[in-house]
Write an enzyme that holds these catalytic residues in place. Structure first.
Site, PDB file in Angstrom:
ATOM      1  N   GLU A  24       0.896  -1.293  -0.185  1.00  0.00           N
ATOM      2  CA  GLU A  24      -0.213   0.065  -0.102  1.00  0.00           C
ATOM      3  C   GLU A  24       0.884   1.293   0.122  1.00  0.00           C
ATOM      4  O   GLU A  24       1.956   1.343   0.779  1.00  0.00           O
ATOM      5  CB  GLU A  24      -0.751   0.095   1.144  1.00  0.00           C
ATOM      6  CG  GLU A  24      -1.805  -1.163   1.326  1.00  0.00           C
ATOM      7  CD  GLU A  24      -2.444  -1.596   2.676  1.00  0.00           C
ATOM      8  OE1 GLU A  24      -3.545  -1.924   2.723  1.00  0.00           O
ATOM      9  OE2 GLU A  24      -1.745  -1.189   3.661  1.00  0.00           O
ATOM     10  N   ASP A  45      -7.681  -5.181   8.663  1.00  0.00           N
ATOM     11  CA  ASP A  45      -7.196  -3.966   7.731  1.00  0.00           C
ATOM     12  C   ASP A  45      -7.249  -4.034   6.243  1.00  0.00           C
ATOM     13  O   ASP A  45      -6.516  -3.358   5.643  1.00  0.00           O
ATOM     14  CB  ASP A  45      -6.090  -3.099   8.366  1.00  0.00           C
ATOM     15  CG  ASP A  45      -4.697  -4.159   8.348  1.00  0.00           C
ATOM     16  OD1 ASP A  45      -5.211  -5.415   7.702  1.00  0.00           O
ATOM     17  OD2 ASP A  45      -3.819  -3.937   8.681  1.00  0.00           O
TER      18      ASP A  45
END
Ligand code: NAD
Length: 352
Positions: A67, A238
């Site tokens: 990410e 998450d």
């Protein structure tokens, strides 16, 4: 003279290695760092509207995710590169590693490049404890800590430093992880019990932290395990398809999130309808919304980690570097005498 040969302090990029980060944290003291970071994050949450905000850019693969997390307050720009690969620990690698950059918006020049694996664990724990200060029942001193991996000691110490948590009830499916966590925390004055199950760990806990790693819709907590008045700090869910709580808990809880467009994709609330009401944590911090509204309310911080927390950590670090000098100077930016003669710099280097 070009590049390294001239005085170019203005163009120097500071580099913080893992070794420097550890020295800095130990010099200041872990609990002090957690308290300082929480204060910085809270201050930045109060000025939330000043920041550029975007859900992080995620590249998913069967075993994990990579990410990029950018944000800016108009003066400085920050981004973090972070991965999440739960299977990594099987062959000696970490589930989460990260590095980050802080840059000057006016020139676009990077100021700082740093390790962020340790800094992420610190900022995640500081954010959790900061949220709990607004949401946990008053006087809470017992926390169940489920998932005793890399993040766990940081979480425990943040809740001690910010809320005065003194009793820990540990559970991990790997008993050696709980033993390591208890051993590492020995000197910090906790009363620690290693529990045989998650059900046993939550007994008597006013705060439940879930910080497990599994790329699955796991059910670490079921509805019957969560009594009235408990605060849940859900850290491990998450990613799309990676959650920790049974959806029935979410339906009973007041849910607090960082940035809804990101949390709706990645957080526990991915299990709920897209219009299920949630409260943005910054609104509570800024005094625009109520946190815990009833001693019997179940509160849930659905933590996924947001770029503004990394910005806060990076700008805190930049200030500490001014004071401590614990960085190296990195030769990262090309710096020809004539800014348009980049090729000439190459030729002069060849001649030299
Ligand atoms: P880790 O791999 O070091 O530790 C995870 C631990 O969870 C392991 O000890 C494992 O045995 C345990 N575990 C797995 N399934 C379990 C279960 N069903 N019950 C009990 N324990 C179980 O990982 P880490 O670095 O500590 O990270 C933990 C999680 O937190 C990861 O999912 C990571 O993605 C997430 N994380 C979230 C944030 C955030 O900001 N929200 C930040 C960092 C990490």
């Amino acid at each position: 003279m070009d590049g390294k040969l001239m005085d170019r302090k203005l163009n120097v990029v500071r580099f913080v290695s893992v070794d420097s980060m550890m020295k800095l944290v130990l010099q200041i003291g872990v609990e002090q760092v957690l308290a300082d970071l929480a204060a910085r994050i809270e201050a930045d949450f109060r000025r939330w509207p000043c920041f550029d905000k975007t859900a992080r850019v995620a590249s998913h693969s069967p075993d994990g995710v990579i990410e990029l997390m950018p944000t800016s307050d108009g003066g400085q720009y920050a981004f973090k590169y972070v991965n999440g690969h739960p299977k990594n620990t099987r062959d000696g690698r970490q589930t989460v590693t990260a590095f980050g950059v802080l840059a000057d918006v006016e020139t676009g020049y990077p100021l700082l490049l740093t390790e962020m694996t340790i800094l992420t664990a610190l900022r995640t724990a500081a954010t959790s404890a900061m949220a709990a200060r607004h949401l946990a029942p008053a006087g809470a001193d017992t926390m169940a800590l489920i998932g005793n991996g890399a993040q766990s000691e940081f979480q425990a110490l943040a809740f001690k430093a910010l809320l005065g948590v003194r009793k820990l009830r540990l559970f991990d499916i790997d008993a050696s992880a709980s033993a390591r966590c208890a051993r590492n925390l020995q000197r910090y004055g906790f009363e620690i019990e290693i529990c045989p199950s998650a059900e046993a760990a939550v007994m008597g806990a006013e705060i439940i932290t879930t910080v497990t790693a599994d790329k699955a819709n796991a059910t670490i907590l079921t509805d019957n395990m969560v009594g009235a008045g408990v605060h849940i700090n859900a850290v491990g869910g998450d990613c799309p398809g990676k959650t920790e709580l049974h959806a029935d808990i979410l339906r009973r809880a007041g849910i607090f999130v960082e940035y809804p467009p990101q949390t709706r994709i990645e957080g526990e609330i991915q299990q709920l309808a897209a219009d299920h009401p949630v409260t943005e944590l910054w609104q509570v911090v800024a005094g625009h919304a109520v946190g815990r509204c009833d001693p019997r309310q179940i509160t849930l911080f659905d933590s996924v980690g947001f770029a503004i927390e990394d910005f806060s950590a990076l700008s805190w670090l930049a200030g500490e570097l001014d004071r401590s000098g614990m960085f190296a100077e990195l030769d990262l930016l090309a710096d020809p005498d004539d800014p348009r003669d980049l090729f000439g710099m190459l030729l002069r280097a060849e001649a030299a």
